[in-house]
Design a protein around this motif. Structure first.
Motif, PDB file in Angstrom:
ATOM      1  N   PRO A  42       0.834  -1.210   0.000  1.00 38.76           N
ATOM      2  CA  PRO A  42       0.000   0.000   0.000  1.00 38.76           C
ATOM      3  C   PRO A  42       0.863   1.252   0.000  1.00 38.76           C
ATOM      4  CG  PRO A  42      -0.013  -1.034   2.176  1.00 38.76           C
ATOM      5  CD  PRO A  42       0.693  -1.983   1.259  1.00 38.76           C
ATOM      6  N   ALA A  43       0.252   2.361  -0.369  1.00 37.14           N
ATOM      7  CA  ALA A  43       0.998   3.612  -0.521  1.00 37.14           C
ATOM      8  C   ALA A  43       1.591   4.119   0.784  1.00 37.14           C
ATOM      9  CB  ALA A  43       0.082   4.680  -1.127  1.00 37.14           C
ATOM     10  N   VAL A  44       1.070   3.679   1.933  1.00 35.50           N
ATOM     11  CA  VAL A  44       1.556   4.189   3.215  1.00 35.50           C
ATOM     12  C   VAL A  44       2.938   3.640   3.561  1.00 35.50           C
ATOM     13  CG1 VAL A  44      -0.755   4.547   4.143  1.00 35.50           C
ATOM     14  CG2 VAL A  44       0.381   2.332   4.468  1.00 35.50           C
ATOM     15  N   TYR A  45       3.410   2.637   2.845  1.00 37.50           N
ATOM     16  CA  TYR A  45       4.692   2.035   3.171  1.00 37.50           C
ATOM     17  C   TYR A  45       5.843   2.984   2.866  1.00 37.50           C
ATOM     18  CZ  TYR A  45       4.077  -2.861   4.521  1.00 37.50           C
ATOM     19  OH  TYR A  45       3.804  -4.010   5.220  1.00 37.50           O
ATOM     20  N   ASN A  46       6.756   3.078   3.817  1.00 33.97           N
ATOM     21  CA  ASN A  46       8.038   3.718   3.548  1.00 33.97           C
ATOM     22  C   ASN A  46       8.809   2.799   2.590  1.00 33.97           C
ATOM     23  OD1 ASN A  46      10.865   4.336   3.756  1.00 33.97           O
ATOM     24  ND2 ASN A  46      10.456   5.430   5.668  1.00 33.97           N
ATOM     25  N   SER A 177       9.922   3.141   9.472  1.00 31.54           N
ATOM     26  CA  SER A 177       8.909   4.141   9.825  1.00 31.54           C
ATOM     27  C   SER A 177       8.719   4.237  11.334  1.00 31.54           C
ATOM     28  CB  SER A 177       7.575   3.791   9.167  1.00 31.54           C
ATOM     29  OG  SER A 177       7.702   3.703   7.770  1.00 31.54           O
ATOM     30  N   CYS A 179       6.729   2.507  13.411  1.00 32.77           N
ATOM     31  CA  CYS A 179       5.312   2.568  13.787  1.00 32.77           C
ATOM     32  C   CYS A 179       4.684   1.198  13.586  1.00 32.77           C
ATOM     33  CB  CYS A 179       4.575   3.629  12.966  1.00 32.77           C
ATOM     34  SG  CYS A 179       4.408   3.229  11.213  1.00 32.77           S
ATOM     35  N   LEU A 181       1.377  -0.833  12.183  1.00 28.37           N
ATOM     36  CA  LEU A 181       0.230  -0.757  11.284  1.00 28.37           C
ATOM     37  C   LEU A 181      -0.609  -2.011  11.458  1.00 28.37           C
ATOM     38  CD1 LEU A 181       1.652   0.616   7.893  1.00 28.37           C
ATOM     39  CD2 LEU A 181       0.390   1.854   9.662  1.00 28.37           C
ATOM     40  N   ARG A 232      -0.043  -6.023   3.726  1.00 31.29           N
ATOM     41  CA  ARG A 232      -0.637  -5.588   4.996  1.00 31.29           C
ATOM     42  C   ARG A 232      -1.997  -6.251   5.203  1.00 31.29           C
ATOM     43  NH1 ARG A 232      -2.256   0.659   6.282  1.00 31.29           N
ATOM     44  NH2 ARG A 232      -3.035   0.352   8.398  1.00 31.29           N
TER      45      ARG A 232
END
Length: 502
Positions: A42-46, A177, A179, A181, A232
């Motif tokens: 997904p786009a949220v991945y570093n 990142s 964090c 998820l 994810r």
């Protein structure tokens, strides 16, 4: 290696062994299209989090990255297709495994399962002290009650997952990142919650290194879970009925006690490679046994034992190659003390459970040999806190069998209790929590008071390395991830970790 160009306005697709990449012909940028059937991220991945999972090469060269902060290239690329310069080697993969709660994988048939023992090497540098800062700290996952899994899950790098079985939640730690998820279900079936308490819950895996299939107990059946760290997501499939105890891998199959349609209790076995769930021969038990407190399964090459407050549910080899279940009620007046830690494993390979034996004086602590219809019972002068082969009475680690009193050099009036958390069989070390105490061990384990706790690793060189304020410190959960020993306790705001000294 192959590439196909659909049209001048569409991206090229590069097939590279077990992965596929998409190349923008205008910018020259590469994006992951698929890795081992897990899809893309997904786009949220570093991008750095993704690179380690798929073994990609990373370039910060302006000609490669364009308007992006960095460029990813397939690991097979040794040189930049934009500049011809040599690309950095992919990051060194960490392929550690940690299976909750104690890091074991059940692969060693001659080693007992279910005790507070791990084959993972636990050693800390001897220069550490309680004034030393942790070598690394992770953020805590969202509020909950977690067990921790470390696995590659069919990727190039092991990752850390936090599992809250009581709510059916899974979180993935992104190391770059920094964090957590949440991992979401893919498909209609979600991970159902489990009502098993901490010392009754456990899970097994098909392949400890890959962990492509996880077997978890739930209130609706045995969940077969596959985690996709790249997408994810996870997939879950339920078989059977409510799991009243945790599963165990034994004799090549997953065994788990379940409630049947008629509300009777039976043990079921499942081939981890597929196939039907089959009931192990034996008399059904009343549903009342399912409602009693349970303890995580204990297993060796001879048998499986699930302890409950009513007795021992067992699986042993029967006639020929068949297996049979049986139930051994505790003797009259005997009540198991699950709050005192794991059973004790003697040098002869026998398992002993601490129990309360009611007598004319109100009761005494005894050790009861497990797995026998007429077990030997040995009295102890007081409760011990045990994990595997280590038992403690107040400050003194007992030499030999724990039903024997400490020798005369011990100080039975000490005002501390040692709570053993985890033994390393490979390093001969013992992780402990030292707790000030002015009451009995019984009084301590029944208390919810906040206390100052000193954590230490005992071995050839004892190392005290951390002090913290917390309730019920014996509930601290250690795990090993990325070369560090981490300690989890819900009272803390961070997950502190100390580098393992190789």
């Amino acid at each position: 290696m192959s590439a196909s160009l659909t049209s001048s306005h569409q991206n090229e697709r590069w097939e590279l062994g077990d992965q596929a990449w998409s190349r923008n012909p205008t910018t020259g940028a590469f994006d992951l299209a698929d890795f081992r059937g897990l899809g893309t991220a997904p786009a949220v991945y570093n991008p750095l989090d993704l690179a380690a999972l798929v073994g990609a090469r990373v370039s910060f060269d302006g000609a490669d990255r364009g308007t992006r902060p960095l460029a990813l290239y397939p690991g097979a690329f040794k040189f930049s297709p934009m500049t011809g310069k040599a690309l950095p080697e992919p990051s060194i993969a960490h392929l550690d495994v940690w299976l909750p709660p104690f890091g074991g994988d059940g692969s060693a048939a001659d080693e007992p399962q279910g005790l507070g023992l791990t084959a993972v090497r636990l050693t800390l540098r001897p220069t550490l002290s309680i004034e030393s800062l942790p070598d690394h700290q992770l953020a805590m996952p969202p509020a909950g009650n977690y067990q921790f899994l470390v696995s590659a899950c069919h990727t190039c790098e092991s990752r850390l997952f936090a599992i809250d079985s009581s709510r059916g939640l899974i979180y993935h730690w992104l190391p770059h990142s920094e964090c957590w998820l949440e991992v979401y279900p893919r498909g209609a079936e979600i991970l159902v919650e489990s009502a098993l308490v901490d010392n009754a819950w456990g899970m097994v895996v098909q392949d400890p290194q890959e962990s492509t299939r996880l077997f978890m107990p739930t209130d609706d059946g045995l969940a077969i879970v596959s985690i996709n760290p790249i997408g994810r997501t996870y997939e879950s499939h339920l078989v059977g009925g409510r799991c009243v105890g945790a599963p165990v891998m034994w004799q090549g199959r997953v065994h788990v006690p379940m409630l049947e349609e008629d509300r009777k209790l039976g043990v079921y076995a499942l081939d981890p490679n597929g196939g039907a769930l089959r009931r192990v021969d034996g008399p059904p038990l009343a549903a009342a046994a399912a409602a009693a407190p349970w303890f995580r399964p204990l297993a060796d090459h001879r048998q499986i034992v699930w302890m409950t407050s009513m007795g021992q549910l067992m699986v042993k080899r029967g006639a020929g190659a068949a297996f049979e279940t049986s139930f051994l009620p505790w003797a009259s007046g005997i009540t198991p003390r699950f709050d005192l830690g794991s059973p004790y494993l003697s040098d002869s390979g026998q398992l002993w459970q601490q129990c309360l034996l009611q007598d004319d004086q109100g009761g005494q602590i005894v050790f009861v040999q497990l797995g026998l219809s007429e077990p030997e019972v040995r009295p102890a002068s007081s409760p011990r806190l045990c994990t595997g082969s280590a038992c403690f009475q107040l400050e003194t680690r007992l030499r030999g069998d724990p039903w024997l009193d400490p020798d005369d050099s011990s100080d039975s009036s000490t005002d501390e209790v040692i709570c053993p958390l985890l033994e390393s069989t490979s390093a001969s070390t013992l992780l402990c929590a030292r707790v000030p105490n002015i009451r009995s061990v019984d009084g301590l384990v029944a208390s919810n008071e906040t206390c100052t706790t000193t954590f230490e690793l005992r071995g050839e060189h004892d190392v005290q390395f951390w002090v913290a304020r917390m309730t019920r410190p014996w509930m601290t959960r250690p795990f090993v991830y990325s070369g560090h020993l981490f300690l989890y306790h819900p009272d803390q705001r961070r997950l502190p970790g100390w580098r393992i000294d190789a």
